[in-house]
Design an enzyme around this catalytic site. Structure first.
Site, PDB file in Angstrom:
ATOM      1  N   ASP A 107      41.974  34.856  40.180  1.00  0.00           N
ATOM      2  CA  ASP A 107      43.422  34.763  40.369  1.00  0.00           C
ATOM      3  C   ASP A 107      43.988  36.170  40.479  1.00  0.00           C
ATOM      4  O   ASP A 107      43.260  37.164  40.401  1.00  0.00           O
ATOM      5  CB  ASP A 107      44.081  33.986  39.226  1.00  0.00           C
ATOM      6  CG  ASP A 107      45.292  33.178  39.698  1.00  0.00           C
ATOM      7  OD1 ASP A 107      46.093  33.722  40.481  1.00  0.00           O
ATOM      8  OD2 ASP A 107      45.444  32.028  39.289  1.00  0.00           O
ATOM      9  N   HIS A 163      48.427  23.048  49.046  1.00  0.00           N
ATOM     10  CA  HIS A 163      49.738  22.465  49.366  1.00  0.00           C
ATOM     11  C   HIS A 163      50.868  23.492  49.318  1.00  0.00           C
ATOM     12  O   HIS A 163      51.977  23.212  49.784  1.00  0.00           O
ATOM     13  CB  HIS A 163      50.035  21.272  48.458  1.00  0.00           C
ATOM     14  CG  HIS A 163      50.416  21.622  47.055  1.00  0.00           C
ATOM     15  ND1 HIS A 163      51.133  20.768  46.252  1.00  0.00           N
ATOM     16  CD2 HIS A 163      50.174  22.730  46.293  1.00  0.00           C
ATOM     17  CE1 HIS A 163      51.324  21.307  45.066  1.00  0.00           C
ATOM     18  NE2 HIS A 163      50.759  22.498  45.060  1.00  0.00           N
ATOM     19  N   GLY A 215      42.019  39.217  42.192  1.00  0.00           N
ATOM     20  CA  GLY A 215      42.009  39.518  43.609  1.00  0.00           C
ATOM     21  C   GLY A 215      42.982  38.641  44.366  1.00  0.00           C
ATOM     22  O   GLY A 215      43.774  37.903  43.776  1.00  0.00           O
ATOM     23  N   ASP A 216      42.897  38.713  45.686  1.00  0.00           N
ATOM     24  CA  ASP A 216      43.809  38.015  46.592  1.00  0.00           C
ATOM     25  C   ASP A 216      42.989  37.080  47.468  1.00  0.00           C
ATOM     26  O   ASP A 216      42.152  37.538  48.251  1.00  0.00           O
ATOM     27  CB  ASP A 216      44.557  39.047  47.443  1.00  0.00           C
ATOM     28  CG  ASP A 216      45.513  38.421  48.454  1.00  0.00           C
ATOM     29  OD1 ASP A 216      45.577  37.181  48.529  1.00  0.00           O
ATOM     30  OD2 ASP A 216      46.168  39.187  49.175  1.00  0.00           O
ATOM     31  N   PHE A 217      43.227  35.778  47.382  1.00  0.00           N
ATOM     32  CA  PHE A 217      42.397  34.839  48.149  1.00  0.00           C
ATOM     33  C   PHE A 217      42.638  34.915  49.649  1.00  0.00           C
ATOM     34  O   PHE A 217      41.881  34.360  50.431  1.00  0.00           O
ATOM     35  CB  PHE A 217      42.511  33.404  47.648  1.00  0.00           C
ATOM     36  CG  PHE A 217      43.889  32.808  47.524  1.00  0.00           C
ATOM     37  CD1 PHE A 217      44.898  33.067  48.440  1.00  0.00           C
ATOM     38  CD2 PHE A 217      44.182  31.946  46.474  1.00  0.00           C
ATOM     39  CE1 PHE A 217      46.155  32.498  48.332  1.00  0.00           C
ATOM     40  CE2 PHE A 217      45.446  31.359  46.344  1.00  0.00           C
ATOM     41  CZ  PHE A 217      46.430  31.643  47.282  1.00  0.00           C
TER      42      PHE A 217
END
Length: 311
Positions: A174, A220, A200-202
């Site tokens: 996350d 969503h 981190g950044d997905f």
């Protein structure tokens, strides 16, 4: 009633209006008028002169009961959420969220407003309980798998899965400002030795080498273009024999009533592009990420677990 915690104060028996007002920090004459309305809604009942007790229906508003709805109702009354729904006609006219124009992206708003952030965390934790229990009980995880919980928040879902599957390991992934809470949760659950927390950044990448990648209430929040970026990063990171689990409220493909259609109005109000999707729409999205939908497990409370594997 939810915001003032009236059900918690009445949990152990009836109170007169003056005492109840004192305990919840309210103006007694104003509270008396609210209690009269709540009695008409059958969430409290008169219990003597100027006193009220909790009904069975009202018990659902206690904080300490299974299936409590208190946090979800409080979240609906949060300033930004209240504004978003009130401005829904403007959003529909313009095609872009009035909430985003005023407050920015939801998670930026929550990060800037700690009270709202705490309230949202409480809501998400309570909302996840039936989904999480269903996931642990109804899905057959590989016995020795490593599960990567993408955007795993405070770690409650990962902890539940690891407790139910004692030979599995977990990685929670996350944003940087979220992961400290996850470390605390996993340590408190005695799972620090079987888990790892990574920030981190997905949209850039996700941890590689997992056997199972869980996306719980993630896709969503994003339109198809951004959801595909996330899924393609997961597809690149996963082992060849791995699987992706998408935990979402999957809409029916027809016009039958469904909780998810109400939730979709809230997604429309709060996000630019966020949307609830049907099973067929998820199958199409997964296909564009080189994944095949292989199973759908109903988890209760309107939620579905959609399993996909590499093509």
């Amino acid at each position: 009633m939810a915001e003032l915690g009236l059900a918690d104060h009445l949990a152990h028996g009836a109170l007169d209006t003056g005492e109840l007002a004192r305990r919840c920090g309210a103006h007694a004459p104003s509270l008396r008028r609210v209690l009269r309305e709540l009695a008409g809604m059958d969430v409290v009942r008169p219990a003597g002169a100027d006193a009220y007790d909790l009904t069975e229906k009202g018990t659902a508003l206690r904080s300490d009961v299974p299936d409590s709805v208190r946090s979800s109702i409080r979240m609906l009354g949060e300033e930004g959420f209240w504004y978003a729904i009130g401005m829904l006609p403007t959003t529909v006219r313009d095609g872009s969220s009035a909430f985003v124009k005023r407050y920015g992206h939801l998670y930026d708003h929550l990060a800037k407003n700690p009270r709202s952030g705490r309230l949202f965390d409480e809501y998400m934790t309570a909302r996840a309980i039936p989904f999480t229990e269903g996931l642990a009980k109804r899905y057959d995880f590989p016995a020795t798998a490593t599960m990567v919980d993408v955007a795993g928040g405070k770690g409650h879902i990962l902890a539940t899965v690891l407790h139910a599957n004692p030979h599995m390991r977990g990685i929670l992934f996350d944003l940087e400002h979220v992961v400290d809470g996850a470390r605390q949760t996993l340590a408190a659950e005695g799972l620090a030795g079987r888990s790892e927390v990574v920030s981190g950044d997905f949209f850039a990448e996700v941890p590689a080498g997992g056997d199972v990648y869980l996306l719980a209430s993630v896709l969503h929040n994003w339109d198809d273009e951004d959801a595909l970026k996330i899924l393609r990063n997961v597809r690149r990171a996963m082992d060849p024999g791995g699987r992706v689990l998408v935990l979402e409220v999957a809409l029916p493909d027809d016009e039958e009533p469904h909780l998810g259609k109400d939730l979709d109005m809230r997604m429309l109000a709060i996000f630019n592009g966020g949307t609830e999707r049907s099973r067929d729409e998820y199958a199409d999205l997964l296909g564009q990420a080189d994944l095949t939908l292989t199973e759908v497990v109903e988890l209760g409370a309107g939620a579905s677990l959609i399993e996909a594997r590499p093509r």
